[in-house]
Design an enzyme around this catalytic site. Structure first.
Site, PDB file in Angstrom:
ATOM      1  N   ILE A 165     -60.576 -92.853  71.905  1.00 54.66           N
ATOM      2  CA  ILE A 165     -60.490 -91.736  70.955  1.00 54.66           C
ATOM      3  C   ILE A 165     -59.049 -91.239  70.890  1.00 54.66           C
ATOM      4  O   ILE A 165     -58.450 -90.899  71.918  1.00 54.66           O
ATOM      5  CB  ILE A 165     -61.424 -90.573  71.379  1.00 54.66           C
ATOM      6  CG1 ILE A 165     -62.867 -91.062  71.529  1.00 54.66           C
ATOM      7  CG2 ILE A 165     -61.335 -89.430  70.369  1.00 54.66           C
ATOM      8  CD1 ILE A 165     -63.474 -91.673  70.280  1.00 54.66           C
ATOM      9  N   LYS A 166     -58.522 -91.220  69.670  1.00 53.26           N
ATOM     10  CA  LYS A 166     -57.141 -90.760  69.503  1.00 53.26           C
ATOM     11  C   LYS A 166     -57.180 -89.297  69.056  1.00 53.26           C
ATOM     12  O   LYS A 166     -57.815 -88.974  68.032  1.00 53.26           O
ATOM     13  CB  LYS A 166     -56.461 -91.622  68.438  1.00 53.26           C
ATOM     14  CG  LYS A 166     -54.980 -91.760  68.607  1.00 53.26           C
ATOM     15  CD  LYS A 166     -54.493 -92.835  67.641  1.00 53.26           C
ATOM     16  CE  LYS A 166     -53.029 -92.982  67.630  1.00 53.26           C
ATOM     17  NZ  LYS A 166     -52.604 -93.837  66.513  1.00 53.26           N
ATOM     18  N   LEU A 167     -56.528 -88.452  69.844  1.00 53.75           N
ATOM     19  CA  LEU A 167     -56.541 -87.012  69.555  1.00 53.75           C
ATOM     20  C   LEU A 167     -55.117 -86.509  69.382  1.00 53.75           C
ATOM     21  O   LEU A 167     -54.209 -86.965  70.086  1.00 53.75           O
ATOM     22  CB  LEU A 167     -57.174 -86.253  70.726  1.00 53.75           C
ATOM     23  CG  LEU A 167     -58.648 -86.533  71.038  1.00 53.75           C
ATOM     24  CD1 LEU A 167     -59.061 -85.804  72.314  1.00 53.75           C
ATOM     25  CD2 LEU A 167     -59.538 -86.077  69.881  1.00 53.75           C
TER      26      LEU A 167
ATOM     27  N   ALA B 158     -59.145 -95.079  67.693  1.00 51.29           N
ATOM     28  CA  ALA B 158     -59.680 -94.533  66.433  1.00 51.29           C
ATOM     29  C   ALA B 158     -59.403 -93.031  66.445  1.00 51.29           C
ATOM     30  O   ALA B 158     -59.820 -92.332  67.377  1.00 51.29           O
ATOM     31  CB  ALA B 158     -61.177 -94.806  66.343  1.00 51.29           C
TER      32      ALA B 158
ATOM     33  N   THR C  74     -54.957 -97.486  65.432  1.00 55.73           N
ATOM     34  CA  THR C  74     -55.023 -97.142  64.008  1.00 55.73           C
ATOM     35  C   THR C  74     -54.680 -95.654  63.895  1.00 55.73           C
ATOM     36  O   THR C  74     -54.637 -94.945  64.902  1.00 55.73           O
ATOM     37  CB  THR C  74     -56.431 -97.376  63.426  1.00 55.73           C
ATOM     38  OG1 THR C  74     -57.351 -96.462  64.045  1.00 55.73           O
ATOM     39  CG2 THR C  74     -56.906 -98.799  63.658  1.00 55.73           C
TER      40      THR C  74
END
Ligand code: E4P
Length: 214
Positions: free
Chosen positions: A84-86, A58, A27
């Protein structure tokens, strides 16, 4: 090659899961913002994780290291499948280092060069997301980047997976798989296009009309 769905839409995710084709979901803030405002971000991610039963990216909306970590800690507690999307920034890479050491998987997003991907891999990212479509959009060659990453990651045995993002067509999938990319994250529309060929439809029609003539 693993197939992730690039969507925050529950109906789309359920449909692709029911076909047995869903290995995970990605996402981003734009995709989440498109969905109905009834559910919170956390609720949407929770629902997606339940359906996907695989990695679900996310993305944080923070831009500074401390805030990214704070946000990541909350998101990672939602479900064991959360990744975790960074963003690919100095703070993002610092946060990738920190979270990866804590065994929290990170997907570094908005990768447009091999040098950015090397930094993310060295920081311990579980995934890098090169955006092939957005490169093609500006007349660069997205697939060249995938080819470079395949070679570089192979040279050094990086464990980071190449997650091809910003996919626009079935051809992106075919080329990515020829180059050995680990994952492709597909918009729902491209997932459906993968099934299609006019000769398949014509063939079915012909078989059925011949059958009905007997
Ligand atoms: C990746 O994780 C992103 O969500 C996505 O692939 C971006 O694609 P777009 O360029 O079509 O917005």
């Amino acid at each position: 090659m693993k197939f992730f769905l690039d969507s925050a839409n529950i109906d789309e995710i359920e449909e692709i899961a029911s076909l047995g084709l869903l290995d995970g979901v990605t996402t981003n803030p734009s995709l989440v913002a498109k969905e109905d405002g009834q559910s919170s971000f956390k609720e949407i991610i929770k629902k997606i994780c339940k359906i996907a039963k695989g990695p679900v990216s996310a993305e944080v909306i923070s831009t500074t290291y401390n805030e990214m970590i704070e946000e990541a800690m909350v998101l990672s507690k939602i479900d064991k499948h959360v990744v975790i999307k960074l963003p690919m920034t100095k703070d993002g890479i610092k946060a990738t280092n920190f979270l990866s050491k804590k065994k929290i998987p990170v997907n570094v997003t908005l990768i447009f060069t091999a040098s950015q991907a090397i930094l993310a891999a060295k920081a311990g990212a579980a995934y890098v997301s090169p955006f092939v479509g957005r490169l093609d959009d500006i007349s660069a060659d997205g697939m060249n980047l995938i080819s470079d990453l395949s070679q570089i990651f192979g040279n050094y045995g990086f464990h980071t997976e190449i997650l091809v993002a910003s996919i626009r067509s079935p051809e992106h999938i075919v080329q990515s798989s020829l180059l050995g990319a680990d994952v492709a994250t597909l918009p729902y529309s491209v997932m459906l296009q993968l099934f299609k060929h006019p000769l398949t439809d014509i063939g079915i029609e012909k078989f059925l009309s011949d059958w009905n003539k007997k």
